[in-house]
Design a protein around this motif. Structure first.
Motif, PDB file in Angstrom:
ATOM      1  N   ASN A  77       2.284   9.519  -6.106  1.00 53.71           N
ATOM      2  CA  ASN A  77       2.806  10.511  -5.800  1.00 53.71           C
ATOM      3  C   ASN A  77       3.699  11.161  -7.083  1.00 53.71           C
ATOM      4  N   LEU A  78       4.059   9.934  -7.630  1.00 57.14           N
ATOM      5  CA  LEU A  78       5.494  10.286  -9.020  1.00 57.14           C
ATOM      6  C   LEU A  78       4.600  10.652 -10.114  1.00 57.14           C
ATOM      7  N   SER A 106       0.694  -1.430  -0.268  1.00 56.59           N
ATOM      8  CA  SER A 106       0.635   0.346   0.433  1.00 56.59           C
ATOM      9  C   SER A 106       1.140   1.027   0.286  1.00 56.59           C
ATOM     10  N   THR A 107       1.981   1.730   0.801  1.00 57.11           N
ATOM     11  CA  THR A 107       3.134   2.085   0.921  1.00 57.11           C
ATOM     12  C   THR A 107       3.127   2.743  -0.647  1.00 57.11           C
ATOM     13  N   LEU A 108       3.923   1.475  -0.892  1.00 59.06           N
ATOM     14  CA  LEU A 108       4.721   1.684  -2.695  1.00 59.06           C
ATOM     15  C   LEU A 108       3.834   2.038  -3.980  1.00 59.06           C
ATOM     16  N   ASP A 109       2.426   1.825  -3.558  1.00 59.65           N
ATOM     17  CA  ASP A 109       1.419   2.570  -4.073  1.00 59.65           C
ATOM     18  C   ASP A 109       0.984   3.576  -4.118  1.00 59.65           C
TER      19      ASP A 109
END
Length: 166
Positions: free
Chosen positions: A164-165, A156-159
């Motif tokens: 944000n990128l 989830s953090t990676l998603d």
């Protein structure tokens, strides 16, 4: 792995007269990429299939380097079947998502790749009788759940970071 697998293979021939109009939820290797089974009638299926249940874990025997591991989610109320290109793991006493993560790990993938038959990368198959011999790390159920929660939190953090990128 064989010690934890409660799966008993039962097949169904969708081509039989009594099954031709039956609707199936078909878990085939080509469907893996979209993570959704085909919803088809028996008359559209060309061979005998294996009956599967919700939360069974499927490991693709064909081209194991592609690392296809799928937890059967059950999208419909139709009978669920899978092609014979899967090794099927069933154990109601284990967290099925934990099994998916273990079976997708480099540890397991390297074991699969060390026991294949066939020629070249695109024509190889895992040997089910060898796969059954692999040892898997099986902690207590509460620890399996904790591991799954942590992995999903990290995904989830990676998603979020990826969003944000963009």
């Amino acid at each position: 792995m064989d010690d934890i697998n409660d799966f008993q293979s039962y097949t169904e021939n969708p081509m039989l007269k009594e099954n031709k109009n039956r609707v199936y939820e078909l878990y085939s290797v080509p469907c893996f990429e979209v993570r959704h089974p085909e919803i088809v009638t028996g008359s559209e299926i060309g061979s005998t299939k294996v009956l599967v249940k919700k939360d069974d874990v499927l490991i693709s025997k064909i081209n194991p380097h592609l690392n296809r591991v799928w937890r059967v989610p059950q999208f419909t109320e139709h009978r669920m079947i899978a092609s014979s290109e899967w090794v099927i793991i069933r154990n109601s006493r284990l967290n099925p998502q934990y099994l998916v993560y273990v079976l997708q790990s480099n540890y397991f993938l390297n074991k699969m790749l060390s026991n294949t038959s066939g020629v070249g990368g695109s024509l190889t198959r895992a040997k089910p009788y060898e796969v059954k011999k692999y040892e898997l790390p099986i902690p207590p159920l509460n620890e399996q759940s904790r591991i799954v929660s942590k992995i999903e939190e990290l995904f989830s953090t990676l998603d979020q970071m990826e969003q944000n990128l963009i």
